[in-house]
Design a protein around this motif. Sequence first.
Motif, PDB file in Angstrom:
ATOM      1  N   ARG A   1     -10.655  18.881   9.829  1.00  0.00           N
ATOM      2  CA  ARG A   1     -11.514  17.526   9.822  1.00  0.00           C
ATOM      3  C   ARG A   1     -13.072  17.984  10.352  1.00  0.00           C
ATOM      4  NH1 ARG A   1     -11.419  11.819  13.371  1.00  0.00           N
ATOM      5  NH2 ARG A   1     -13.689  11.273  12.704  1.00  0.00           N
ATOM      6  N   GLU A   2     -12.478  18.325  11.820  1.00  0.00           N
ATOM      7  CA  GLU A   2     -13.885  19.984  12.749  1.00  0.00           C
ATOM      8  C   GLU A   2     -13.885  20.672  11.805  1.00  0.00           C
ATOM      9  OE1 GLU A   2     -11.563  19.963  16.452  1.00  0.00           O
ATOM     10  OE2 GLU A   2     -11.522  22.050  15.980  1.00  0.00           O
TER      11      GLU A   2
ATOM     12  N   ALA B   1     -16.757  19.100   9.610  1.00  0.00           N
ATOM     13  CA  ALA B   1     -17.873  18.274   9.658  1.00  0.00           C
ATOM     14  C   ALA B   1     -18.626  19.313   9.800  1.00  0.00           C
ATOM     15  CB  ALA B   1     -17.049  17.112  10.781  1.00  0.00           C
ATOM     16  N   LEU B   2     -18.292  20.218  11.425  1.00  0.00           N
ATOM     17  CA  LEU B   2     -19.193  21.481  11.331  1.00  0.00           C
ATOM     18  C   LEU B   2     -19.614  22.081  10.033  1.00  0.00           C
ATOM     19  CD1 LEU B   2     -17.226  22.271  14.348  1.00  0.00           C
ATOM     20  CD2 LEU B   2     -19.576  21.280  14.901  1.00  0.00           C
TER      21      LEU B   2
ATOM     22  N   ALA C   1     -13.167  20.406  20.141  1.00  0.00           N
ATOM     23  CA  ALA C   1     -13.521  20.930  18.865  1.00  0.00           C
ATOM     24  C   ALA C   1     -12.994  22.760  19.514  1.00  0.00           C
ATOM     25  CB  ALA C   1     -15.104  21.170  18.443  1.00  0.00           C
ATOM     26  N   THR C   2     -12.412  23.460  18.676  1.00  0.00           N
ATOM     27  CA  THR C   2     -11.587  24.646  19.290  1.00  0.00           C
ATOM     28  C   THR C   2     -12.894  25.567  18.618  1.00  0.00           C
ATOM     29  OG1 THR C   2     -11.079  25.189  17.346  1.00  0.00           O
ATOM     30  CG2 THR C   2      -9.039  24.204  18.580  1.00  0.00           C
TER      31      THR C   2
ATOM     32  N   LEU D   1      -9.379  21.140  27.355  1.00  0.00           N
ATOM     33  CA  LEU D   1      -9.707  21.292  25.406  1.00  0.00           C
ATOM     34  C   LEU D   1      -9.034  19.488  25.718  1.00  0.00           C
ATOM     35  CD1 LEU D   1      -8.623  23.183  22.671  1.00  0.00           C
ATOM     36  CD2 LEU D   1     -10.847  22.649  23.776  1.00  0.00           C
TER      37      LEU D   1
ATOM     38  N   GLU E   1     -21.182  10.647  13.944  1.00  0.00           N
ATOM     39  CA  GLU E   1     -20.642  10.861  12.275  1.00  0.00           C
ATOM     40  C   GLU E   1     -20.166  13.019  13.079  1.00  0.00           C
ATOM     41  OE1 GLU E   1     -22.078   8.667   8.064  1.00  0.00           O
ATOM     42  OE2 GLU E   1     -22.250  10.849   8.574  1.00  0.00           O
ATOM     43  N   LEU E   2     -20.923  13.288  13.046  1.00  0.00           N
ATOM     44  CA  LEU E   2     -19.992  14.483  13.887  1.00  0.00           C
ATOM     45  C   LEU E   2     -19.619  14.600  14.823  1.00  0.00           C
ATOM     46  CD1 LEU E   2     -20.398  17.827  13.328  1.00  0.00           C
ATOM     47  CD2 LEU E   2     -22.352  18.311  14.545  1.00  0.00           C
TER      48      LEU E   2
ATOM     49  N   ALA F   1     -15.725  13.745  14.066  1.00  0.00           N
ATOM     50  CA  ALA F   1     -14.891  13.831  13.571  1.00  0.00           C
ATOM     51  C   ALA F   1     -14.494  15.247  14.952  1.00  0.00           C
ATOM     52  CB  ALA F   1     -15.919  14.456  13.021  1.00  0.00           C
ATOM     53  N   LEU F   2     -15.881  15.244  15.423  1.00  0.00           N
ATOM     54  CA  LEU F   2     -15.032  16.510  16.829  1.00  0.00           C
ATOM     55  C   LEU F   2     -14.640  15.842  17.564  1.00  0.00           C
ATOM     56  CD1 LEU F   2     -18.349  18.732  17.204  1.00  0.00           C
ATOM     57  CD2 LEU F   2     -17.112  18.846  15.861  1.00  0.00           C
ATOM     58  N   PHE F   3     -14.593  14.597  18.310  1.00  0.00           N
ATOM     59  CA  PHE F   3     -14.256  13.685  19.273  1.00  0.00           C
ATOM     60  C   PHE F   3     -12.249  13.197  18.465  1.00  0.00           C
ATOM     61  CE2 PHE F   3     -18.068  14.572  22.030  1.00  0.00           C
ATOM     62  CZ  PHE F   3     -16.772  15.100  22.710  1.00  0.00           C
ATOM     63  N   ARG F   4     -12.617  13.773  17.511  1.00  0.00           N
ATOM     64  CA  ARG F   4     -11.133  12.651  16.661  1.00  0.00           C
ATOM     65  C   ARG F   4     -10.240  11.113  16.623  1.00  0.00           C
ATOM     66  NH1 ARG F   4      -7.993  17.651  19.428  1.00  0.00           N
ATOM     67  NH2 ARG F   4      -9.875  19.152  18.170  1.00  0.00           N
TER      68      ARG F   4
END
Lengths: 279, 339
Positions: A3-4, A7-8, A108-109, B74, B100-101, B104-107
């Motif tokens: 997902r990330e 999105a990225l 995010a990794t 993390l 939105e980004l 997604a990054l923060f789940r």
Amino acid sequence: MIRELGALTRRELKRLARNPQAIATSLMIPILYLLLFGQAFDIGAAFPNTPAGHAELLVTLRGAPTYFSYFSAGMVGFVAVTATLFVGANVIFDRLFGVLKRTAASPATATSIFGARLLAGMLQPVGLAFLVLGLAVLVGHLGLSGLQITASFSIIGIGEIVLAILILSAMFASLFLAIGFSIEQPQSYFAVVNAINLPVLLTSAALFPWGLMPAWFKDVASYNPITLAVSVIRENLFAGASGYYPYGPAIYLGGLAAWAIAMFILATFLARRALAPRA
Amino acid sequence: MADPVLAQNLEKVYKGNVHAVNGVDIQVHEGELYGFLGPNGAGKTTTVQMLTGNLRITKGTATVAGLDVAKNPLKVKERIGLVFQEGTADPDLTGRENLELAAALFRVPLRETKSTINGLLERLQIADAAERLVKTYSGGMRRRLELAVGIIHSPSVLFLDEPTLGLDPQGRAGFWKYVLQLRTDRKMTVFVTTHYLDEADEMCDRISIIDHGKIVATGTPSELKDKLGGDIVTVRPVSKTGPEVETLLRGLPGVTAVTMADGAFRVKVQKGEELIPHLVDACTRAGVALAGVSLKRPSLDEVFLEFTGREFREDEGMNATDRAVRMGQVQQAFGRARR
């Protein structure tokens, strides 16, 4: 992670799409070269208009019917270089605008942050390469020299061309990302990138007719990643071209993949270092 | 329940043995709005960067949201929100796309993403500008968007690093209104760094003052001000600043302490307005010409002066990291010159 990564990647592609200047700059050099160099260096005129002359021209251009056709295939490959350049530059601008800091401060990794930029860098040049290809064909209908595709249509052929552009883009996107993650100032980035671009182009078989190159130049050009990609493109665009190449497209794609993997390893190392908590 | 932010003997040493943060202990209780106060370059941002897993800790331990920061950076980032002092939203995306980004990054669960974003846009009054590129936003709107990004995943601890820097008073007031509302609604613990003393005084439950990488005082704003022991009357003589003036001031009724700073005497007294007539009279009789006398009620400016021995200055320019790096560079240059 998917997902990330998605999105990225979407974010990268949106930014590239919203930056028409970047797209114009990516296309400007290959198109300018097409319209100036490609038209001016009509070396076909230097060969006698006889069957023997034609045969010699085909050997010189490795199966391409005209120099412009040969050159056009080179520019289709070169777009992968000019289009991926902005992927590395965006790392620097994202650092300056704080966006990279925000992303690095999220869960995010580093793999996703780097991978999204690499994916965007691979996808964008494919569209631009086919735009250059189309333009090269179009100029032939405008009273100028144009790209003459003499090979018959083949899905595998198109697939190999797309794959060559994708892998070449992956290689240069990795290289430019490696530079972008290591350099902080935009001026320094563009200076380094320009110092790489031109020598890479000039030591490839994108511009110069193969048959006119001195032996030492051929040795250098044979390992150049642009040559490897352009060889795949030419073998698929020109009928009988395979006879002029010592290897089939698979070998060139393999060589290109080796370049891409090497650059990928370098870039992931530098990206992970840049995105890790600061020392 | 364990304290959501707990740091012990936290240190950050940069190259050249420069201590940006030097043995800091922090304990923030659940639901507290904790202020970390200090001038530019004191070590506030460096501390926040260590607590949020963005900067390696040289020495000491930090537990945030129940996790060891050094071991689980993390995981810590998943549980906390962080609003940086500078803008970090992507200027080439719209406000909604930035959120939105971030979601997604923060789940943020997919089924909750849309409603969460719409709720935040409404709440922070940026819904009308949601489809506009962020580069067209005003400073106040950008700060509110930064706040929305910081809390999109409903963190248990929110770090605000100089969140109102560069905003006008109206923008600052507006920003704090949203923070206080969110804190109440979501029961978040808030850790805020600021060098606006009035802001800290008004908003924070408890405050620590950091200077030169060390915490010099901790307490509620009232406790810290009470430590001053009353009003401060600043006496600025025209020329005489010797011990005889100090002795004269100490002898006045109600004076508990007299100190000298920047060519002026700071006189501590319970009721400053009652002292001033006596003070002026005594100085006139003793032949001490006065350039000025001023009265200050206890404030965090005075607290800072009390604990650090110098005025609070907001314009020192560099943050601790910049200062430490610059000092390291200078030391390296000296090292090279010596070699």
